[in-house]
Scaffold this active site. Structure first.
Site, PDB file in Angstrom:
ATOM      1  N   CYS A  40       0.564  -1.010   0.092  1.00  0.00           N
ATOM      2  CA  CYS A  40       0.176  -0.120  -0.311  1.00  0.00           C
ATOM      3  C   CYS A  40       1.219   1.025  -0.094  1.00  0.00           C
ATOM      4  O   CYS A  40       1.864   1.058   0.015  1.00  0.00           O
ATOM      5  CB  CYS A  40      -1.192  -0.112   1.807  1.00  0.00           C
ATOM      6  N   ASP A  42       0.649   3.711   1.835  1.00  0.00           N
ATOM      7  CA  ASP A  42      -0.305   4.314   3.201  1.00  0.00           C
ATOM      8  C   ASP A  42       1.702   4.771   2.943  1.00  0.00           C
ATOM      9  O   ASP A  42       2.710   3.907   3.609  1.00  0.00           O
ATOM     10  CB  ASP A  42      -0.597   3.478   4.136  1.00  0.00           C
ATOM     11  N   ARG A  44       3.321   4.851   6.668  1.00  0.00           N
ATOM     12  CA  ARG A  44       3.347   4.340   7.204  1.00  0.00           C
ATOM     13  C   ARG A  44       3.682   2.691   7.925  1.00  0.00           C
ATOM     14  O   ARG A  44       4.513   1.631   8.222  1.00  0.00           O
ATOM     15  CB  ARG A  44       2.041   4.359   7.962  1.00  0.00           C
ATOM     16  N   HIS A  96      -1.487  -4.007   5.323  1.00  0.00           N
ATOM     17  CA  HIS A  96      -1.712  -3.540   6.084  1.00  0.00           C
ATOM     18  C   HIS A  96      -3.018  -3.166   6.847  1.00  0.00           C
ATOM     19  O   HIS A  96      -4.156  -2.811   6.273  1.00  0.00           O
ATOM     20  CB  HIS A  96      -1.239  -2.730   6.721  1.00  0.00           C
ATOM     21  N   CYS A  99      -6.276  -0.277   7.134  1.00  0.00           N
ATOM     22  CA  CYS A  99      -6.064   0.717   5.932  1.00  0.00           C
ATOM     23  C   CYS A  99      -7.564   1.455   5.507  1.00  0.00           C
ATOM     24  O   CYS A  99      -8.280   1.039   5.241  1.00  0.00           O
ATOM     25  CB  CYS A  99      -5.573  -0.296   4.203  1.00  0.00           C
TER      26      CYS A  99
HETATM   27 CO    CO Z   1      -3.481   1.026   2.475  1.00  0.00          CO
END
Ligand code: CO
Length: 207
Positions: A40, A42, A44, A96, A99
């Site tokens: 992803c 993302d 993080r 993750h 999400c």
């Molecule tokens: Co995500």
């Protein structure tokens, strides 16, 4: 601060060069990663850091909710290059928990353009409605769906031509489904490894 970024970069490059003299010169000559990471976007979930790999060791594709769609030329090109040119031995689909893309796909808001991307997730949610509605708590439902999405994307990777060609040629290539916990930094193996045509419905076979 934005102004720190380039200074950070200089310090980082210097540190690596001190620890591994000649590191960048060697890498500039060629890359030979054994792994393709599909994760992803993302912030993080930084691919290299969480599995302790250096530059040159991980070929990476990231998008919202780590999806592998059969019409996404970007993802398919990365996959093609990784499998047929770099000859990676492992493809890791890593989702993750928590999400945002997965969570949004379970809602009804009009989010604009991204709804077209999230619709693919909705299709997976609809197909797994029974499992998802059994989760009473919304966060638990999102997390369960994050896992189901990884499993669906592992299946999508198997159906692609580069993977099928590699398997047909008898090459060792395993697709893994993992999920990362943004709350503890730990990756869980969903144990859905796919390493042969046995992992894929006959209908999808090519050639
Ligand atoms: Co995500």
């Amino acid at each position: 601060m934005f102004d720190d970024l380039l200074n950070n970069n200089k310090a980082w490059a210097q540190r690596i060069e001190e620890q591994h003299p000649g590191f960048f010169k060697e890498l500039a000559a060629q890359q030979k990663p054994d792994y393709l990471w599909i994760g992803c976007s993302d912030s993080r979930v930084p691919a290299n850091e969480i599995v302790g790999l250096m530059p040159g060791e991980l070929f990476v594709h990231r998008n919202i909710a780590n999806m592998v769609l059969h019409t996404d030329l970007n993802c398919l090109s990365v996959l093609h290059y990784a499998v047929e040119v770099l000859k990676v031995k492992h493809i890791i689909v890593c989702g993750h928990y928590g999400c945002g893309g997965v969570r949004a796909s379970l809602g009804h808001d009009d989010l604009g353009l991204i709804d077209n991307w999230l619709r693919h997730l909705k299709d997976i949610a609809y197909a797994n409605n029974e499992i998802l509605s059994a989760e009473e708590d919304e966060d638990a439902r999102v997390d369960r769906f994050c896992e189901l999405n990884v499993i669906a994307q592992v299946s999508n990777v198997c159906k692609t031509k580069p993977v099928q060609r590699a398997w047909k040629a008898g090459r060792e290539l395993t697709i893994h489904g993992w999920i990362y916990g943004i709350e503890d930094g730990i990756i869980k193996d969903l144990k859905v490894d796919a390493k042969s045509f046995d992992c894929m419905p006959e209908l999808y076979r090519v050639g």
